[in-house]
Design a protein around this motif. Structure first.
Motif, short mmCIF file in Angstrom:
data_model
loop_
_atom_site.label_atom_id
_atom_site.label_comp_id
_atom_site.label_asym_id
_atom_site.label_seq_id
_atom_site.Cartn_x
_atom_site.Cartn_y
_atom_site.Cartn_z
N GLY A 83 10.54 1.39 3.09
CA GLY A 83 9.68 0.26 3.42
C GLY A 83 8.28 0.69 3.83
O GLY A 83 7.29 0.09 3.40
N THR A 84 8.18 1.73 4.65
CA THR A 84 6.87 2.19 5.10
C THR A 84 6.06 2.73 3.94
O THR A 84 4.84 2.47 3.84
CB THR A 84 7.04 3.28 6.18
N LEU A 85 6.69 3.47 3.04
CA LEU A 85 5.98 3.99 1.87
C LEU A 85 5.43 2.85 1.03
O LEU A 85 4.25 2.86 0.63
CB LEU A 85 6.93 4.86 1.04
N MET A 90 0.84 -0.62 -0.75
CA MET A 90 0.34 -1.96 -1.03
C MET A 90 -0.84 -2.32 -0.15
O MET A 90 -1.77 -3.01 -0.58
CB MET A 90 1.47 -2.98 -0.87
N THR A 91 -0.82 -1.86 1.10
CA THR A 91 -1.94 -2.14 2.01
C THR A 91 -3.21 -1.47 1.51
O THR A 91 -4.29 -2.06 1.52
CB THR A 91 -1.60 -1.67 3.43
N GLY A 146 8.80 -8.33 3.69
CA GLY A 146 7.71 -7.88 4.56
C GLY A 146 6.95 -6.72 3.95
O GLY A 146 6.57 -5.77 4.65
N ALA A 147 6.71 -6.80 2.64
CA ALA A 147 6.14 -5.65 1.92
C ALA A 147 4.71 -5.33 2.33
O ALA A 147 4.25 -4.21 2.12
CB ALA A 147 6.20 -5.90 0.40
N GLY A 205 7.86 -1.16 13.09
CA GLY A 205 8.35 -2.48 12.72
C GLY A 205 9.66 -2.44 11.96
O GLY A 205 10.59 -3.20 12.25
N HIS A 206 9.76 -1.52 10.99
CA HIS A 206 11.00 -1.40 10.23
C HIS A 206 12.14 -0.87 11.10
O HIS A 206 13.28 -1.34 11.00
CB HIS A 206 10.79 -0.46 9.03
#
Length: 293
Positions: A83-85, A90-91, A146-147, A205-206
């Protein structure tokens, strides 16, 4: 200049207040750590205040012998890394174009992004959408909803605008770099502080997330550690941990007390280990990107 009496008095008050705040924040952490290494009977009797009493590793032994907790730990680790990757990629891909003055329509896109921060479809429509997309009880239901965080996009976009000189990008363009090459070879190497801060935000968060799992997961083999921890702390589902080694109800209750604190330590340990590696970037990155414009 020599400090006046008022300055010394003010500094003394500040140190006392900060010391008190430190004790209030630090004591629960120390207590949980001490309780996890203490004999459960001392915990139930309220005899554990600061240091462990009846030092033992039984609670940790039961945790590592239990498949559900270790499976939850592995699931959370997988959700967090994947998820963090995805979040960071994307950010960056959203923030960099929005930071470019030559990007046509950037104000329109920024307005649409900000709109989603204040208005959403609500819980039930979101659940129906997740169901219709076929994501229920799947790995991706913990990743895709929550991408990306609009707040983090704004912070990173502001960092790019204020830190990366436009002349540097123009020079790279003259040298023949494409937009993607400018991003990967010029912008990102100069943006490690904000990237480190973003990684920390997303990872925490994850790691602490349990609400999406509570809503969308029904298969216990896919539960993250936080949902397993919730079952232990709130619902008291610790039978699998204690039934093989305890006989009486009193012993079982004692074992449960120790297990609760040990699981709390296990759940928070990775974030404690991650923070020191990113701490030196944290203040610089968050302050540079803090002025929204």
């Amino acid at each position: 200049m020599e400090n006046t009496r008022e300055d010394r008095l003010f500094n003394t008050v500040i140190y006392l207040v900060l010391g008190l705040v430190l004790l209030i924040v630090l004591y629960p952490l120390v207590f949980v750590l001490s309780a996890s290494f203490s004999e459960p009977q001392y915990i139930m009797n309220g005899e554990v205040l600061l240091w462990p009493k009846g030092l033992t590793l039984d609670s940790y032994t039961k945790i590592f012998e239990d498949g559900q907790i270790m499976r939850g730990f592995g699931n959370t680790l997988l959700y967090t890394t994947t998820g963090t990757l995805l979040n960071v990629i994307m950010t960056i891909l959203a923030a960099y174009p929005l930071s470019r003055k030559d990007f046509v329509g950037r104000n329109l896109f920024m307005g649409l992004f900000v709109f989603t921060m204040f208005f959403s479809g609500g819980l039930i429509p979101t659940y129906i959408l997740i169901k219709n997309l076929g994501l229920l009880n799947s790995f991706w239901v913990m990743i895709l909803p929550g991408a990306v965080s609009i707040w983090n996009i704004i912070i990173m976009r502001t960092f790019f605008q204020q830190t990366i000189p436009g002349e540097l990008e123009e020079a790279a363009t003259i040298d023949g770099c494409t937009n993607m090459q400018i991003l990967t070879r010029v912008v990102l190497p100069l943006s490690m502080p904000i990237i480190a801060v973003t990684i920390l935000f997303y990872a925490v968060g994850h790691w602490n997330s349990f609400f999406n799992a509570l809503l969308y997961l029904s298969d216990k083999s896919k539960f993250p550690l936080q949902l397993v921890l919730r079952e232990i702390l709130i619902q008291g589902q610790t039978d699998s941990l204690v039934k093989m080694s305890t006989e009486s109800a009193i012993k079982q209750q004692r074992a449960v007390e120790g297990i609760k604190y040990a699981v709390l330590v296990l759940a928070n340990l990775p974030m404690f280990l991650l923070y020191p590696f990113l701490q030196r970037y944290f203040v610089k990155g968050i302050m540079i990107g803090a002025i929204k414009g």
